[in-house]
Scaffold this motif. Structure first.
Motif, PDB file in Angstrom:
ATOM      1  N   SER A 146       0.848  -1.191   0.000  1.00 22.60           N
ATOM      2  CA  SER A 146       0.000   0.000   0.000  1.00 22.60           C
ATOM      3  C   SER A 146       0.887   1.246   0.000  1.00 22.60           C
ATOM      4  O   SER A 146       2.065   1.185   0.386  1.00 22.60           O
ATOM      5  N   LEU A 147       0.321   2.346  -0.412  1.00 17.25           N
ATOM      6  CA  LEU A 147       1.068   3.608  -0.384  1.00 17.25           C
ATOM      7  C   LEU A 147       1.452   3.964   1.048  1.00 17.25           C
ATOM      8  O   LEU A 147       2.578   4.409   1.298  1.00 17.25           O
ATOM      9  N   ALA A 148       0.558   3.728   1.989  1.00 15.04           N
ATOM     10  CA  ALA A 148       0.871   3.995   3.404  1.00 15.04           C
ATOM     11  C   ALA A 148       2.063   3.177   3.861  1.00 15.04           C
ATOM     12  O   ALA A 148       2.967   3.688   4.526  1.00 15.04           O
ATOM     13  N   SER A 149       2.096   1.897   3.493  1.00 15.17           N
ATOM     14  CA  SER A 149       3.227   1.040   3.868  1.00 15.17           C
ATOM     15  C   SER A 149       4.515   1.509   3.216  1.00 15.17           C
ATOM     16  O   SER A 149       5.571   1.507   3.836  1.00 15.17           O
ATOM     17  N   LEU A 150       4.426   1.909   1.947  1.00 17.48           N
ATOM     18  CA  LEU A 150       5.598   2.410   1.243  1.00 17.48           C
ATOM     19  C   LEU A 150       6.201   3.610   1.978  1.00 17.48           C
ATOM     20  O   LEU A 150       7.415   3.747   2.081  1.00 17.48           O
ATOM     21  N   LEU A 151       5.338   4.456   2.503  1.00 17.00           N
ATOM     22  CA  LEU A 151       5.788   5.667   3.198  1.00 17.00           C
ATOM     23  C   LEU A 151       6.126   5.402   4.667  1.00 17.00           C
ATOM     24  O   LEU A 151       6.499   6.315   5.391  1.00 17.00           O
ATOM     25  N   GLY A 152       5.966   4.142   5.106  1.00 23.61           N
ATOM     26  CA  GLY A 152       6.361   3.779   6.457  1.00 23.61           C
ATOM     27  C   GLY A 152       5.285   3.942   7.502  1.00 23.61           C
ATOM     28  O   GLY A 152       5.556   3.823   8.696  1.00 23.61           O
TER      29      GLY A 152
END
Length: 167
Positions: free
Chosen positions: A118-124
């Motif tokens: 997910s984008l959230a996971s990518l951004l940490g």
């Protein structure tokens, strides 16, 4: 992930309720939707929208976003493998802020797909299990809103103080 194609389309969406600011009354949000494609056919999406009187002019954003698919921006043919690659490219980009935002968002969208997260996971960030309800503070502010955006200065200070007190 290598960027092979870019396409931008204008949009105009009417607000459910007009928004009044110190710069005037707004009934629509206008901008450009940016779509970037990589060599596998995936698509990433971004949004470039200028507010009249704030930031870049709508004409400047329209002109620059329409040029994203040209080789002059240096985006087409560029390979991105990490967040650092995206950061470096964006920091060297000489486009208006609204256009840089659209490009960055589309690149991050593609990168999260490339890395199958997910984008959230990518951004940490940990994935949220709920999404906060938000509302622009008006006389009919939703009672379930957990986030309220308050614009002051649209009318008199007395009116602003009453709106703040009601929240």
């Amino acid at each position: 992930m290598k960027i092979t194609h870019a396409k931008a389309q204008p949009y105009s969406r009417q607000f459910a309720h007009p928004i009044t600011t110190a710069r005037g009354r707004f009934t629509h949000r206008r901008g450009w939707l940016l779509e970037l494609h990589d060599e596998t056919g995936r698509q990433g999406h971004g949004d470039a929208a200028a507010w009249p009187g704030f930031g870049s002019s709508s004409d400047e954003v329209a002109l620059r976003i329409a040029c994203v698919d040209q080789a002059t921006t240096g985006l087409l043919g560029t390979t991105f493998a990490s967040l650092d690659d995206v950061r470096q490219w964006i920091s060297s980009c000489d486009e208006p802020p609204e256009v840089r935002y659209a490009i960055e968002l589309a690149l991050l969208d593609l990168l999260s797909q490339d890395q199958q997260c997910s984008l959230a996971s990518l951004l940490g960030a940990p994935a949220a299990t709920t999404v906060s309800c938000h509302a622009l503070a008006t006389d009919d502010t939703a009672p379930t809103a957990t986030v309220i955006k308050l614009k002051v200065g649209a009318q008199s200070i007395d009116d602003d103080e009453l709106r703040v007190a009601r929240c």
